[in-house]
Design an enzyme around this catalytic site. Structure first.
Site, PDB file in Angstrom:
ATOM      1  CD  GLN A 163      47.778  62.659  54.364  1.00 13.59           C
ATOM      2  OE1 GLN A 163      48.314  62.684  55.229  1.00 13.59           O
ATOM      3  NE2 GLN A 163      48.361  63.255  53.181  1.00 13.59           N
ATOM      4  CD  GLU A 205      43.140  66.500  51.206  1.00 11.91           C
ATOM      5  OE1 GLU A 205      42.562  65.000  50.452  1.00 11.91           O
ATOM      6  OE2 GLU A 205      44.014  66.663  51.360  1.00 11.91           O
ATOM      7  CG  ASP A 242      48.523  60.960  49.612  1.00  6.49           C
ATOM      8  OD1 ASP A 242      49.433  60.096  49.997  1.00  6.49           O
ATOM      9  OD2 ASP A 242      48.169  61.913  50.142  1.00  6.49           O
ATOM     10  CD  GLU A 285      49.746  61.917  46.739  1.00  6.94           C
ATOM     11  OE1 GLU A 285      50.090  62.763  47.635  1.00  6.94           O
ATOM     12  OE2 GLU A 285      48.149  61.858  46.172  1.00  6.94           O
ATOM     13  CE  LYS A 337      50.105  67.618  47.462  1.00  7.01           C
ATOM     14  NZ  LYS A 337      50.674  67.344  49.022  1.00  7.01           N
ATOM     15  CB  SER A 367      44.891  68.793  53.800  1.00  7.36           C
ATOM     16  OG  SER A 367      46.198  68.967  54.558  1.00  7.36           O
TER      17      SER A 367
END
Length: 427
Positions: A163, A205, A242, A285, A337, A367
């Protein structure tokens, strides 16, 4: 004078053009606090639940008028007259009012918008910047940015399974220098992609989203960009991943379609270990699926002393789940988050819980973002030492970086930039 006298929410749009919630909290003194909440694309199954209208005739079911109504009625009535300075009490009031355990009744998006707006109003009432109000006099450490320069997976419409590929400026002496370093590598990477006839369109992003021969090709490009920008891969600029492995974990296998592979947990750990031997990777991640706790134990045992292993989907900013992970030897870092947990108080508690366990904490965007810069202040307030808030394009990402520049300027000579020291759990 810090009593809450009005709470107003509205539906606005995030960086993907989807509805989200913004809330205003007005105090008796006339001071206003405003906050907008983000939304994720790859979502952990145990996250606090954002409330959507599910009305297919409006925003394809993604409207948030129900959440807005909950703020303007139940939530407003519950906190009217309360002291905005008592953040913990207000957040507990909101949690108890919801009563669901995962904030699904009122909506985590409704609750978080108010929680953050209260903090901002209280900071304004005190005449303090948010980072100083939340963190106190000891908040002087700027976070090391993890800058997403190549997007894949759920964040882009390309063939890359992973990602995010991020660059991490370790060798800078200040946040301002780190931001410049990241921007120079970003623009150098754009030049490399353009020269090779690859797409330079960006993902959710702000990172580039080219089609590549395989996942490893992204690492090769980033190393070349770091070198061409005049920096040393590793000492000056490290790399982070990630994997968002839950997104390609099916039937006990990790399906890497761009590589034509289907790997079990041991094989996928070997796959990542090979990359670590070849590239200056300091952080991974979600290197295993949130549903593969045995895989996480294996990965942590294998790589946890040399690489930061960040739990996002597996921990979902939840201190209780983190405690369970710590007891089982899973990961050595947690992603923070705010909308995964739904209140400022709970997010700060998760950060402190991580530190007490010897884990690092990485404050993160989602995102789907807005121009709200709250997470920049929270990263400094909590001395989290790391922030992940996107690439060097898209104003929804740059807004956070620019706020950090302002904070560093405000701190003056007292500001510090930890560099590799931000990864204090590594031997």
């Amino acid at each position: 004078m810090s009593a809450i006298v009005d709470v107003i929410a509205r539906e606005i749009l995030d960086s993907r053009g989807n509805p989200t919630v913004e809330a205003d909290v007005l105090l008796e003194s006339g001071v206003l606090g405003r906050a907008a909440v983000p939304s994720g694309a790859s979502v952990g199954t145990r996250e606090a639940v954002e409330l959507r209208d599910e009305d297919a005739q409006r925003y394809f079911g993604k409207g948030v008028l129900k959440a807005v109504e909950n703020v303007n009625t139940e939530i407003s009535e519950a906190i009217m007259g309360l002291d905005a300075m008592d953040q913990a009490f207000i957040d507990r009031t909101l949690i108890d009012l919801d009563g669901s355990g995962n904030k699904s009744r009122l909506g985590a998006n409704a609750i978080l918008s108010v929680s953050l707006a209260v903090a901002k109003a209280a900071a304004e009432e005190c005449g303090l910047p948010l980072y100083r109000y939340v963190g106190g006099a000891g908040s002087m450490s700027m976070p090391v940015p993890m800058m997403n320069v190549i997007n894949g997976g759920a964040h882009a419409n390309n063939n890359i399974d992973m990602q995010e590929f991020v660059i991490i400026p370790l060798g800078a002496q200040s946040f301002r220098e780190a931001l410049r370093c990241g921007a120079e590598v970003f623009h150098t990477l754009k030049g490399l992609l353009d020269k090779r006839g690859m797409h330079t369109a960006v993902g959710d992003e702000g990172g580039f989203a080219p089609d590549l021969p395989n996942n490893e090709a992204a690492l090769q490009l980033i190393v070349e960009a770091i070198e061409n920008a005049g920096y040393l891969p590793g000492p000056d600029v490290a790399i982070g991943l990630d994997c968002a492995a839950s997104e390609f974990y099916r039937d006990g296998k990790y399906h890497l379609e761009s590589d034509g592979l289907a790997l079990d947990s041991t094989q996928f750990a070997d796959y990542l270990a090979t990359w670590i031997d070849k590239y200056p990777i300091i952080s991974i991640e979600d290197g295993m699926s949130e549903h593969d706790w045995d895989g996480w134990k294996l990965l942590t045992s294998r790589l946890g002393k040399s690489v930061q292993l960040v739990g996002d989907d597996i921990f979902v900013t939840n201190a209780s789940i983190l405690k369970e992970g710590v007891s089982q030897g899973i990961a050595n870092s947690i992603l923070i988050k705010l909308n995964q947990i739904g209140t400022l108080t709970e997010a700060l508690y998760a950060i402190e819980s991580a530190k007490r366990a010897g884990y690092t904490a990485v404050v993160s965007h989602r995102s789907g973002e807005t121009e709200d810069t709250t997470i920049a202040d929270i990263a400094v307030a909590s001395n989290a030492l790391q922030i992940k808030t996107g690439s060097l394009s898209r104003s929804d990402r740059l807004a956070k970086y620019n706020q950090l520049l302002r904070i560093e300027e405000d701190l003056g000579d007292t500001a510090s930039y930890p560099g590799r020291g931000a990864f204090y759990q590594l031997k």
